[in-house]
Design a protein around this motif. Structure first.
Motif, PDB file in Angstrom:
ATOM      1  N   THR A 175      12.827  -4.256   0.542  1.00 35.19           N
ATOM      2  CA  THR A 175      12.887  -3.126  -0.387  1.00 35.19           C
ATOM      3  C   THR A 175      11.518  -2.476  -0.548  1.00 35.19           C
ATOM      4  N   LEU A 176      11.512  -1.156  -0.465  1.00 31.24           N
ATOM      5  CA  LEU A 176      10.298  -0.393  -0.748  1.00 31.24           C
ATOM      6  C   LEU A 176      10.327   0.122  -2.180  1.00 31.24           C
ATOM      7  N   ALA A 177      11.471   0.677  -2.603  1.00 24.95           N
ATOM      8  CA  ALA A 177      11.536   1.321  -3.914  1.00 24.95           C
ATOM      9  C   ALA A 177      12.880   1.073  -4.575  1.00 24.95           C
ATOM     10  N   LEU A 178      12.825   0.688  -5.848  1.00 28.46           N
ATOM     11  CA  LEU A 178      14.015   0.530  -6.688  1.00 28.46           C
ATOM     12  C   LEU A 178      13.898   1.482  -7.873  1.00 28.46           C
ATOM     13  N   GLY A 179      15.026   1.976  -8.344  1.00 31.09           N
ATOM     14  CA  GLY A 179      15.017   2.802  -9.552  1.00 31.09           C
ATOM     15  C   GLY A 179      14.340   4.148  -9.385  1.00 31.09           C
ATOM     16  N   VAL A 180      14.443   4.730  -8.188  1.00 29.89           N
ATOM     17  CA  VAL A 180      13.837   6.042  -7.954  1.00 29.89           C
ATOM     18  C   VAL A 180      14.589   7.086  -8.785  1.00 29.89           C
ATOM     19  N   LEU A 181      13.858   7.890  -9.519  1.00 31.53           N
ATOM     20  CA  LEU A 181      14.478   8.904 -10.372  1.00 31.53           C
ATOM     21  C   LEU A 181      15.147   9.980  -9.521  1.00 31.53           C
ATOM     22  N   PRO A 182      16.336  10.447  -9.946  1.00 30.65           N
ATOM     23  CA  PRO A 182      17.094  11.412  -9.132  1.00 30.65           C
ATOM     24  C   PRO A 182      16.289  12.650  -8.732  1.00 30.65           C
ATOM     25  N   TRP A 183      15.485  13.183  -9.635  1.00 33.19           N
ATOM     26  CA  TRP A 183      14.746  14.404  -9.318  1.00 33.19           C
ATOM     27  C   TRP A 183      13.663  14.179  -8.267  1.00 33.19           C
ATOM     28  N   ARG A 190       0.832  -1.218   0.000  1.00 36.78           N
ATOM     29  CA  ARG A 190       0.000   0.000   0.000  1.00 36.78           C
ATOM     30  C   ARG A 190       0.861   1.259   0.000  1.00 36.78           C
ATOM     31  N   THR A 191       1.981   1.198   0.729  1.00 32.33           N
ATOM     32  CA  THR A 191       2.902   2.337   0.746  1.00 32.33           C
ATOM     33  C   THR A 191       3.509   2.537  -0.640  1.00 32.33           C
ATOM     34  N   GLN A 192       3.855   1.442  -1.318  1.00 28.82           N
ATOM     35  CA  GLN A 192       4.365   1.546  -2.688  1.00 28.82           C
ATOM     36  C   GLN A 192       3.332   2.192  -3.608  1.00 28.82           C
ATOM     37  N   GLU A 193       2.082   1.770  -3.489  1.00 28.67           N
ATOM     38  CA  GLU A 193       1.024   2.350  -4.325  1.00 28.67           C
ATOM     39  C   GLU A 193       0.857   3.827  -4.044  1.00 28.67           C
ATOM     40  N   ARG A 194       0.853   4.186  -2.758  1.00 30.88           N
ATOM     41  CA  ARG A 194       0.647   5.590  -2.379  1.00 30.88           C
ATOM     42  C   ARG A 194       1.776   6.480  -2.897  1.00 30.88           C
ATOM     43  N   LEU A 195       3.009   5.983  -2.857  1.00 32.00           N
ATOM     44  CA  LEU A 195       4.161   6.772  -3.300  1.00 32.00           C
ATOM     45  C   LEU A 195       4.485   6.567  -4.782  1.00 32.00           C
ATOM     46  N   ASN A 196       3.761   5.631  -5.417  1.00 32.54           N
ATOM     47  CA  ASN A 196       3.988   5.310  -6.827  1.00 32.54           C
ATOM     48  C   ASN A 196       5.425   4.842  -7.071  1.00 32.54           C
ATOM     49  N   VAL A 197       5.857   3.866  -6.244  1.00 33.28           N
ATOM     50  CA  VAL A 197       7.185   3.260  -6.386  1.00 33.28           C
ATOM     51  C   VAL A 197       7.020   1.747  -6.398  1.00 33.28           C
ATOM     52  N   ARG A 198       8.082   1.041  -6.779  1.00 30.97           N
ATOM     53  CA  ARG A 198       8.037  -0.416  -6.844  1.00 30.97           C
ATOM     54  C   ARG A 198       9.368  -1.009  -6.379  1.00 30.97           C
ATOM     55  N   GLY A 199       9.291  -2.230  -5.846  1.00 28.20           N
ATOM     56  CA  GLY A 199      10.479  -3.026  -5.586  1.00 28.20           C
ATOM     57  C   GLY A 199      10.572  -4.059  -6.702  1.00 28.20           C
ATOM     58  N   PHE A 200      11.239  -5.173  -6.411  1.00 30.17           N
ATOM     59  CA  PHE A 200      11.289  -6.255  -7.393  1.00 30.17           C
ATOM     60  C   PHE A 200      10.457  -7.402  -6.874  1.00 30.17           C
ATOM     61  N   GLY A 201       9.315  -7.631  -7.475  1.00 33.33           N
ATOM     62  CA  GLY A 201       8.426  -8.701  -7.042  1.00 33.33           C
ATOM     63  C   GLY A 201       7.771  -8.373  -5.712  1.00 33.33           C
ATOM     64  N   GLU A 247      13.988  11.785  -5.694  1.00 34.34           N
ATOM     65  CA  GLU A 247      14.506  11.112  -4.505  1.00 34.34           C
ATOM     66  C   GLU A 247      14.314  11.892  -3.212  1.00 34.34           C
ATOM     67  N   ASP A 248      14.705  13.167  -3.187  1.00 36.54           N
ATOM     68  CA  ASP A 248      14.636  13.932  -1.937  1.00 36.54           C
ATOM     69  C   ASP A 248      13.203  14.094  -1.451  1.00 36.54           C
ATOM     70  N   LEU A 249      12.293  14.395  -2.362  1.00 31.89           N
ATOM     71  CA  LEU A 249      10.894  14.574  -1.985  1.00 31.89           C
ATOM     72  C   LEU A 249      10.293  13.261  -1.473  1.00 31.89           C
ATOM     73  N   LEU A 250      10.564  12.176  -2.191  1.00 28.81           N
ATOM     74  CA  LEU A 250      10.041  10.879  -1.763  1.00 28.81           C
ATOM     75  C   LEU A 250      10.650  10.444  -0.433  1.00 28.81           C
ATOM     76  N   TRP A 251      11.924  10.731  -0.248  1.00 22.78           N
ATOM     77  CA  TRP A 251      12.596  10.334   0.977  1.00 22.78           C
ATOM     78  C   TRP A 251      11.957  11.006   2.194  1.00 22.78           C
ATOM     79  N   LEU A 252      11.561  12.265   2.064  1.00 23.65           N
ATOM     80  CA  LEU A 252      10.873  12.953   3.160  1.00 23.65           C
ATOM     81  C   LEU A 252       9.571  12.243   3.505  1.00 23.65           C
ATOM     82  N   GLN A 253       8.834  11.800   2.489  1.00 21.63           N
ATOM     83  CA  GLN A 253       7.578  11.084   2.724  1.00 21.63           C
ATOM     84  C   GLN A 253       7.829   9.712   3.353  1.00 21.63           C
ATOM     85  N   VAL A 254       8.881   9.038   2.888  1.00 19.79           N
ATOM     86  CA  VAL A 254       9.205   7.718   3.430  1.00 19.79           C
ATOM     87  C   VAL A 254       9.568   7.829   4.913  1.00 19.79           C
ATOM     88  N   GLN A 255      10.393   8.823   5.258  1.00 23.21           N
ATOM     89  CA  GLN A 255      10.826   8.979   6.642  1.00 23.21           C
ATOM     90  C   GLN A 255       9.669   9.269   7.590  1.00 23.21           C
TER      91      GLN A 255
END
Length: 199
Positions: free
Chosen positions: A127-135, A31-42, A137-145
């Motif tokens: 793993t929560l997120a793989l392949g996070v785009l550089p632009w 659910r956290t992956q869906e909310r942040l629009n990120v993916r791990g592997f499998g 990362e910082d914004l998503l990291w604040l939400q993850v924390q």
């Protein structure tokens, strides 16, 4: 692992030995992956060793892991918290002595390839997120924390041998951790979706 006759051979599948998080943590991670629009592997999983290739057949691998896991009891995994690497966010787990011993035993199965994150570099994680785009990362990291997992520890009762080939992950065999009992009787022969494809 290579020889003169291997030059024409297609790369083999990648195997892993994994522990699955409990349903509550699995659902929360998805659910956290869906909310942040990120993916791990499998599906969310904790690797006991990084994906590897081997010349052993699936049947031989199952037998080898059965030997190294014989007598293994359920164990607790403690969740330390979020960690960030370039383009990757994950829940780091505590590399306690028991988990490190299991990792070392899993590495003894072979012959097989070895990943840079095995051995001294082993960091158990989900793993929560793989392949996070550089632009992003910082914004998503604040939400993850600002996000807290629903538990800080969980018990692992089974381990699974998985196989990844052409982007699909299949569970090859499940090993119940039942201590000195009779695991051979309780083992599910597998959730194999297909017969062994090894030559």
């Amino acid at each position: 692992m290579s020889g003169a006759g291997d030059a024409r051979r297609a790369p083999g599948p990648l195997y892993s030995l994994v522990a699955w998080p409990p349903e509550a943590l699995d659902t929360w991670l998805r659910r956290t992956q869906e909310r942040l629009n990120v993916r791990g592997f499998g599906a969310p999983h904790l690797n006991l060793r990084a994906p590897f290739q081997t010349e052993l057949s699936s049947t031989e691998l199952v037998a080898a892991f059965r030997d190294v896991l014989r007598g293994e009891e359920p164990f607790e995994v403690r969740v330390r918290g979020w960690k960030r690497l370039p383009h990757v966010f994950f829940l780091e787990c505590e590399p306690g002595p028991h988990l490190l011993d299991l990792h070392a035993r899993a590495l003894s199965v072979g012959p097989s390839s070895r990943a840079p994150h095995d051995g001294a570099g082993y960091t158990p994680h989900l793993t929560l997120a793989l392949g996070v785009l550089p632009w992003a990362e910082d914004l998503l990291w604040l939400q993850v924390q600002a996000t807290r997992p629903p538990m800080d520890r969980f018990t692992v009762n089974v381990l699974s041998l998985t196989r990844e080939e052409r982007g699909e992950v299949q569970e090859v065999h499940t090993f119940p951790l039942e201590g000195a009992g009779t695991p051979d009787e309780a083992e599910r022969p597998s959730q194999e979706a297909e017969p062994d494809l090894s030559p």
